[in-house]
Write a protein that holds these residues in place. Structure first.
Motif, PDB file in Angstrom:
ATOM      1  N   HIS A  29      50.260  28.026  67.506  1.00 19.04           N
ATOM      2  CA  HIS A  29      49.380  27.068  68.173  1.00 19.04           C
ATOM      3  C   HIS A  29      48.261  26.623  67.258  1.00 19.04           C
ATOM      4  O   HIS A  29      47.722  27.414  66.478  1.00 19.04           O
ATOM      5  CB  HIS A  29      48.779  27.694  69.436  1.00 19.04           C
ATOM      6  CG  HIS A  29      49.736  27.736  70.579  1.00 19.04           C
ATOM      7  ND1 HIS A  29      49.430  28.363  71.769  1.00 19.04           N
ATOM      8  CD2 HIS A  29      50.977  27.227  70.740  1.00 19.04           C
ATOM      9  CE1 HIS A  29      50.448  28.234  72.609  1.00 19.04           C
ATOM     10  NE2 HIS A  29      51.398  27.553  72.004  1.00 19.04           N
ATOM     11  N   GLU A  30      47.919  25.355  67.369  1.00 24.83           N
ATOM     12  CA  GLU A  30      46.830  24.819  66.546  1.00 24.83           C
ATOM     13  C   GLU A  30      45.464  25.188  67.108  1.00 24.83           C
ATOM     14  O   GLU A  30      44.524  25.450  66.376  1.00 24.83           O
ATOM     15  CB  GLU A  30      46.936  23.297  66.462  1.00 24.83           C
ATOM     16  CG  GLU A  30      48.165  22.834  65.708  1.00 24.83           C
ATOM     17  CD  GLU A  30      48.200  21.322  65.553  1.00 24.83           C
ATOM     18  OE1 GLU A  30      49.188  20.823  64.993  1.00 24.83           O
ATOM     19  OE2 GLU A  30      47.245  20.656  65.999  1.00 24.83           O
ATOM     20  N   ASN A  31      45.359  25.150  68.436  1.00 24.48           N
ATOM     21  CA  ASN A  31      44.045  25.309  69.072  1.00 24.48           C
ATOM     22  C   ASN A  31      43.829  26.735  69.543  1.00 24.48           C
ATOM     23  O   ASN A  31      44.724  27.358  70.117  1.00 24.48           O
ATOM     24  CB  ASN A  31      43.941  24.405  70.307  1.00 24.48           C
ATOM     25  CG  ASN A  31      44.288  22.969  70.001  1.00 24.48           C
ATOM     26  OD1 ASN A  31      43.976  22.470  68.929  1.00 24.48           O
ATOM     27  ND2 ASN A  31      44.932  22.307  70.937  1.00 24.48           N
ATOM     28  N   TYR A  50      40.321  23.894  66.081  1.00 27.15           N
ATOM     29  CA  TYR A  50      41.523  23.077  66.064  1.00 27.15           C
ATOM     30  C   TYR A  50      42.427  23.388  64.883  1.00 27.15           C
ATOM     31  O   TYR A  50      43.578  22.940  64.836  1.00 27.15           O
ATOM     32  CB  TYR A  50      41.163  21.586  65.977  1.00 27.15           C
ATOM     33  CG  TYR A  50      40.469  21.046  67.202  1.00 27.15           C
ATOM     34  CD1 TYR A  50      39.289  20.314  67.073  1.00 27.15           C
ATOM     35  CD2 TYR A  50      40.979  21.268  68.467  1.00 27.15           C
ATOM     36  CE1 TYR A  50      38.642  19.810  68.192  1.00 27.15           C
ATOM     37  CE2 TYR A  50      40.335  20.768  69.586  1.00 27.15           C
ATOM     38  CZ  TYR A  50      39.174  20.035  69.439  1.00 27.15           C
ATOM     39  OH  TYR A  50      38.543  19.541  70.543  1.00 27.15           O
ATOM     40  N   ASP A  51      41.882  24.107  63.926  1.00 33.52           N
ATOM     41  CA  ASP A  51      42.677  24.342  62.719  1.00 33.52           C
ATOM     42  C   ASP A  51      42.022  25.469  61.930  1.00 33.52           C
ATOM     43  O   ASP A  51      40.862  25.849  62.200  1.00 33.52           O
ATOM     44  CB  ASP A  51      42.746  23.062  61.877  1.00 33.52           C
ATOM     45  CG  ASP A  51      43.947  23.032  60.944  1.00 33.52           C
ATOM     46  OD1 ASP A  51      44.215  21.958  60.363  1.00 33.52           O
ATOM     47  OD2 ASP A  51      44.611  24.082  60.782  1.00 33.52           O
ATOM     48  N   GLN A  96      48.623  21.776  70.798  1.00 33.86           N
ATOM     49  CA  GLN A  96      48.317  20.688  69.880  1.00 33.86           C
ATOM     50  C   GLN A  96      47.209  19.820  70.437  1.00 33.86           C
ATOM     51  O   GLN A  96      47.249  19.399  71.583  1.00 33.86           O
ATOM     52  CB  GLN A  96      49.556  19.836  69.693  1.00 33.86           C
ATOM     53  CG  GLN A  96      49.431  18.721  68.673  1.00 33.86           C
ATOM     54  CD  GLN A  96      50.739  17.955  68.526  1.00 33.86           C
ATOM     55  OE1 GLN A  96      51.697  18.210  69.234  1.00 33.86           O
ATOM     56  NE2 GLN A  96      50.774  17.026  67.616  1.00 33.86           N
ATOM     57  N   ARG A  97      46.241  19.560  69.636  1.00 29.91           N
ATOM     58  CA  ARG A  97      45.199  18.629  70.015  1.00 29.91           C
ATOM     59  C   ARG A  97      45.811  17.245  70.124  1.00 29.91           C
ATOM     60  O   ARG A  97      46.683  16.868  69.358  1.00 29.91           O
ATOM     61  CB  ARG A  97      44.111  18.616  68.944  1.00 29.91           C
ATOM     62  CG  ARG A  97      42.935  17.745  69.298  1.00 29.91           C
ATOM     63  CD  ARG A  97      41.936  17.749  68.194  1.00 29.91           C
ATOM     64  NE  ARG A  97      40.762  16.986  68.549  1.00 29.91           N
ATOM     65  CZ  ARG A  97      39.748  16.766  67.724  1.00 29.91           C
ATOM     66  NH1 ARG A  97      39.774  17.278  66.509  1.00 29.91           N
ATOM     67  NH2 ARG A  97      38.715  16.060  68.103  1.00 29.91           N
ATOM     68  N   THR A  99      47.256  16.131  72.935  1.00 27.51           N
ATOM     69  CA  THR A  99      48.239  16.090  74.016  1.00 27.51           C
ATOM     70  C   THR A  99      47.519  16.387  75.316  1.00 27.51           C
ATOM     71  O   THR A  99      46.914  17.438  75.459  1.00 27.51           O
ATOM     72  CB  THR A  99      49.327  17.156  73.781  1.00 27.51           C
ATOM     73  OG1 THR A  99      49.892  16.958  72.497  1.00 27.51           O
ATOM     74  CG2 THR A  99      50.397  17.071  74.854  1.00 27.51           C
ATOM     75  N   ASN A 102      47.266  19.864  78.214  1.00 22.32           N
ATOM     76  CA  ASN A 102      47.699  20.905  77.293  1.00 22.32           C
ATOM     77  C   ASN A 102      47.372  22.274  77.873  1.00 22.32           C
ATOM     78  O   ASN A 102      46.225  22.687  77.863  1.00 22.32           O
ATOM     79  CB  ASN A 102      46.959  20.694  75.984  1.00 22.32           C
ATOM     80  CG  ASN A 102      47.797  21.025  74.788  1.00 22.32           C
ATOM     81  OD1 ASN A 102      48.874  21.581  74.907  1.00 22.32           O
ATOM     82  ND2 ASN A 102      47.290  20.701  73.623  1.00 22.32           N
TER      83      ASN A 102
ATOM     84  N   SER B  98      41.530  18.702  74.233  1.00 22.97           N
ATOM     85  CA  SER B  98      42.147  19.971  74.631  1.00 22.97           C
ATOM     86  C   SER B  98      41.130  20.992  75.085  1.00 22.97           C
ATOM     87  O   SER B  98      41.436  22.174  75.172  1.00 22.97           O
ATOM     88  CB  SER B  98      42.978  20.571  73.487  1.00 22.97           C
ATOM     89  OG  SER B  98      44.034  19.715  73.146  1.00 22.97           O
TER      90      SER B  98
END
Lengths: 115, 112
Positions: A29-31, A50-51, A96-97, A99, A102, B98
């Motif tokens: 997962h990115e977030n 986020y990363d 994913q940021r 979307t 989420n 998000s």
């Protein structure tokens, strides 16, 4: 199945100690997010990322910092623990940021008590 | 400033009846709303969501209704089961950040 794990279920620390709470997710997962849950206040966002090496303040970042050196790991740091940081800490991750809708997947939580 | 409010801290419902959990919000920028369920000593788990352009979403026993003009959403559970006893949180999501803003939660108890 997505799995989010937190290093401890229960933790007791003294005022002034430096505290590390670790969170690991296994689904690329990115977030990633850190919340605290307190009675009558719900879940409040402390920090999120986020990363790798990126971080953003949430609604209550004071007294906390974070570290994300690897994509799967997000650490919450209490530089000098205080009694008002006694709480349930929850880590979450999402895919994913960008979307909408989420879903965030949560770990089981760490109950931190600061004496 | 509480952008998402759940004004009922607790709710008790008999098994087999309908449970209705309510949520109000103030931020008109929310694009999505999500409901989570939390058992003691566990993390919250996702239950159901709804886009702000819809007024209803259904998934089995769970239905979420959104009244955008009233800035109000509700979660209906029919029929309620003892295993539904938990704390329910609603949350709003803004844009593509998000990031979720949670309400304070409602504890649902389903009695036999």
């Amino acid at each position: 199945d997505v799995k989010v794990t937190q290093s401890s279920r229960y933790l007791v620390k003294r005022t002034g100690e430096k505290v590390f709470l670790e969170c690991v997710q296994d689904m690329d997962h990115e977030n990633m997010f850190w919340y605290r849950q307190d009675p009558g206040l719900g879940l409040r966002l402390i920090y999120f990322s986020y990363d790798v090496k990126m971080k953003e303040k949430g609604d209550i970042p004071e007294g906390y910092s974070v570290s994300r050196e690897k994509k799967e790991r997000f650490s919450l740091i209490l530089e000098s623990a205080s009694t008002n940081q006694t709480s349930m800490y929850l880590c979450a991750s999402s895919f994913q940021r960008g979307t909408l809708g989420n879903e965030q997947f949560f770990g089981p939580g760490t109950r931190l008590t600061v004496l | 400033d509480q952008q998402v409010k759940q004004n009922s801290p607790s709710l008790s419902v008999q098994e087999g009846r309908i449970s209705i959990l309510n949520c109000d919000y103030t931020n008109s920028m929310f694009d999505y709303f999500l409901w989570y369920k939390k058992y003691p000593a566990e993390g919250p788990t996702f239950l159901i969501s709804i886009s702000s352009i819809k007024d209803k979403n259904e998934d089995g026993r769970f239905t979420v209704f959104l009244n955008k003009s009233a800035k109000h959403l509700s979660l209906h559970i029919v029929p309620s089961q003892p295993g539904d006893s938990a704390v329910y949180f609603c949350a709003g999501e803004t844009g593509t950040a998000s990031k979720l803003t949670f309400g304070t939660g409602t504890r649902l108890q389903v009695t036999l």
